[in-house]
Write a protein that holds these residues in place. Structure first.
Motif, PDB file in Angstrom:
ATOM      1  N   ALA A  67       0.861  -1.176   0.000  1.00 14.83           N
ATOM      2  CA  ALA A  67       0.000   0.000   0.000  1.00 14.83           C
ATOM      3  C   ALA A  67       0.901   1.230   0.000  1.00 14.83           C
ATOM      4  O   ALA A  67       2.089   1.130   0.310  1.00 14.83           O
ATOM      5  CB  ALA A  67      -0.910  -0.003   1.232  1.00 14.83           C
ATOM      6  N   PRO A  68       0.369   2.400  -0.358  1.00 12.55           N
ATOM      7  CA  PRO A  68       1.195   3.608  -0.299  1.00 12.55           C
ATOM      8  C   PRO A  68       1.786   3.796   1.092  1.00 12.55           C
ATOM      9  O   PRO A  68       1.094   3.626   2.103  1.00 12.55           O
ATOM     10  CB  PRO A  68       0.219   4.723  -0.658  1.00 12.55           C
ATOM     11  N   ASP A  69       3.056   4.152   1.141  1.00 15.66           N
ATOM     12  CA  ASP A  69       3.741   4.256   2.424  1.00 15.66           C
ATOM     13  C   ASP A  69       3.078   5.267   3.348  1.00 15.66           C
ATOM     14  O   ASP A  69       3.010   5.056   4.562  1.00 15.66           O
ATOM     15  CB  ASP A  69       5.212   4.636   2.199  1.00 15.66           C
ATOM     16  N   ALA A  70       2.559   6.356   2.797  1.00 14.10           N
ATOM     17  CA  ALA A  70       1.892   7.355   3.625  1.00 14.10           C
ATOM     18  C   ALA A  70       0.654   6.772   4.302  1.00 14.10           C
ATOM     19  O   ALA A  70       0.368   7.066   5.469  1.00 14.10           O
ATOM     20  CB  ALA A  70       1.511   8.566   2.768  1.00 14.10           C
ATOM     21  N   ALA A  71      -0.096   5.926   3.581  1.00 14.99           N
ATOM     22  CA  ALA A  71      -1.284   5.294   4.164  1.00 14.99           C
ATOM     23  C   ALA A  71      -0.888   4.343   5.282  1.00 14.99           C
ATOM     24  O   ALA A  71      -1.556   4.265   6.322  1.00 14.99           O
ATOM     25  CB  ALA A  71      -2.064   4.556   3.082  1.00 14.99           C
ATOM     26  N   LEU A  72       0.211   3.620   5.080  1.00  9.65           N
ATOM     27  CA  LEU A  72       0.680   2.707   6.115  1.00  9.65           C
ATOM     28  C   LEU A  72       1.128   3.467   7.353  1.00  9.65           C
ATOM     29  O   LEU A  72       0.826   3.063   8.484  1.00  9.65           O
ATOM     30  CB  LEU A  72       1.820   1.854   5.561  1.00  9.65           C
ATOM     31  N   ARG A  73       1.835   4.559   7.153  1.00  9.28           N
ATOM     32  CA  ARG A  73       2.278   5.373   8.287  1.00  9.28           C
ATOM     33  C   ARG A  73       1.083   5.933   9.060  1.00  9.28           C
ATOM     34  O   ARG A  73       1.055   5.938  10.293  1.00  9.28           O
ATOM     35  CB  ARG A  73       3.162   6.512   7.789  1.00  9.28           C
ATOM     36  N   SER A  74       0.106   6.424   8.332  1.00 10.23           N
ATOM     37  CA  SER A  74      -1.095   6.966   8.979  1.00 10.23           C
ATOM     38  C   SER A  74      -1.832   5.882   9.759  1.00 10.23           C
ATOM     39  O   SER A  74      -2.362   6.127  10.852  1.00 10.23           O
ATOM     40  CB  SER A  74      -2.027   7.584   7.936  1.00 10.23           C
ATOM     41  N   THR A  75      -1.852   4.683   9.187  1.00 13.85           N
ATOM     42  CA  THR A  75      -2.498   3.557   9.865  1.00 13.85           C
ATOM     43  C   THR A  75      -1.813   3.249  11.184  1.00 13.85           C
ATOM     44  O   THR A  75      -2.470   3.073  12.220  1.00 13.85           O
ATOM     45  CB  THR A  75      -2.467   2.313   8.959  1.00 13.85           C
TER      46      THR A  75
END
Length: 443
Positions: free
Chosen positions: A411-419
């Motif tokens: 998944a996009p790294d930003a989405a993973l970080r936000s998760t």
């Protein structure tokens, strides 16, 4: 009837100026002396060392005093110098010296990864303007023939991915952590004692060295100028013994990887993704078995398929071997009045930000041992559009907490970080124990 075959006229010597005479430079001098006859035969002309620029001549008693000078600029400017070999390192005054050499039509051989990653475009422009050669095989992965295959052998192919272990110090530390179960600090101390780590290991353990090499690899592989500033960089100091153990339990190992990819968005537009970070890779991946201070780079191309380059990535003799290989190449070109490959940056692909780059995560959580925890955590992943590939929950005897491990799909790294940030704020999550990317699953 008899005929006489005339012998070729002996070519004028190729005269070499050496900048620096440390660990690598000393080996270059030794090889030039010991292999003089063979080098002359391979080049088609004698290769003569005409001067060596050093800071403290009295420290180099094994080198003929008449070759030593502290005036590097004057040595580079000498009219009789054909090739400048640079093994000093750093940015200035080396950048100025090499630009001056190239502008004057002198060929340059350098092992300076930091300079190439920051100012490579300027060096190539100077070389193109004068018709001089710029070779730099020793800048990445020491003695391993890597850049020339990318630059020449695969020039007719389309490279899609370059992923590798390009820093021996960090690979030694991570290998030691896996073999002994020790923590990062203990493994670093051992690496320093054995000479694998510098007194100040920052460039290695914080990923700066690998990032510079990744920029060079991406520039060549994807015909696009990439600088060190374009590379997402993370080091290994946050890797724990628990991370290593978790990887082992999942049939994986932890490596600091330089990853360069050609990526395509939904609209069909291409970009380049370049990053350096620790990651878990399957034990079955070719890079997983690369231990100690060795380097290895895994290349994927449309026609050639999968290729792997492996060997000693640092050290005086291995690096000098790569320097001498480049020196032979540029000397041959001068004898034949030719030149080597020029910079290929025609593609001019944009560099994709890390936040938009798709990766997968291994997330270890310390959670309350109560019903509904997994449901709450999974809801956060779904909210951010992150798909879960695997999950494992284990309770602890006589404790009100449990271990929850989640492995995601890409998944996009930003989405993973936000998760991860949102999960960390859940009342049922006591601690985010570790977060590490997962690579190489397709292998």
């Amino acid at each position: 009837m008899s005929s006489t075959v005339s012998k070729p006229t002996a070519a004028e010597p190729i005269k070499v100026a050496l900048l620096g005479c440390g660990t690598v430079g000393t080996e270059v001098v030794r090889l030039l002396h010991e292999q003089a006859d063979d080098l002359a035969a391979r080049v088609g002309a004698p290769v003569e060392l005409t001067g060596i620029a050093v800071r403290r001549p009295n420290k180099h008693r094994d080198v003929p005093a008449e070759l030593l000078t502290t005036d590097a600029a004057a040595l580079v400017a000498r009219a009789d110098v054909d090739v400048v070999v640079e093994v000093i390192g750093g940015i200035e005054p080396v950048r100025t010296l090499l630009v001056d050499a190239l502008s004057a039509g002198k060929s340059v051989v350098t092992a300076n990864k930091a300079l190439l990653a920051e100012n490579g475009g300027e060096l190539f422009t100077a070389a193109d303007d004068s018709g001089a050669d710029l070779y730099f095989e020793a800048a990445v992965a020491g003695a391993i023939p890597l850049l020339r295959p990318l630059r020449e052998s695969l020039a007719g192919d389309r490279i899609t991915r370059v992923m590798g272990i390009v820093n021996g110090t960090t690979n030694y530390i991570l290998s030691a952590m896996e073999a002994t179960g020790s923590g990062y600090a203990e493994a670093l101390e051992e690496a320093s004692r054995l000479g694998y780590a510098e007194a100040d290991p920052t460039a290695d353990v914080d990923g700066f060295d690998a990032a510079a090499k990744a920029a060079i690899l991406a520039s060549i592989a994807f015909h696009t100028r990439v600088t060190a500033a374009d590379v997402h960089r993370e080091g290994i100091s946050a890797v724990t013994a628990a991370d290593i153990a978790a990887a082992r339990s999942l049939g994986r190992t932890v490596k600091l990887l330089a990853i360069c990819e050609r990526v395509t968005d939904a609209g069909g537009d291409e970009a380049v993704s370049v990053r350096v970070h620790p990651a878990m890779i399957p034990k079955s991946h070719p890079l997983a078995g690369v231990g100690g201070a060795f380097n290895a780079v895994f290349v994927e191309a449309d026609a050639a398929g999968q290729l792997m380059f492996y060997g000693q990535g640092a050290g005086g003799a291995p690096t000098a071997s790569a320097v001498l290989g480049d020196l032979v190449a540029v000397a041959r070109n001068r004898v034949a009045s030719g030149r080597g490959p020029r910079e290929s940056a025609y593609a001019e692909l944009p560099v994709r930000p890390m936040g938009q780059t798709e990766t997968a995560y291994h997330i270890s959580l310390d959670v309350a041992d109560q019903p509904g925890v997994l449901t709450q955590v999974a809801a956060v992943f779904a909210e951010h559009g992150v798909s879960i590939a695997a999950v494992r929950q284990e309770g602890r005897d006589h404790e009100p907490s449990a271990s929850l491990v989640v492995v995601t799909h890409a998944a996009p790294d930003a989405a993973l970080r936000s998760t991860v940030d949102k999960v960390a704020g859940l009342p049922v999550v006591r601690e985010v124990v570790s977060v590490m990317r997962v690579e190489g699953e397709e292998q």
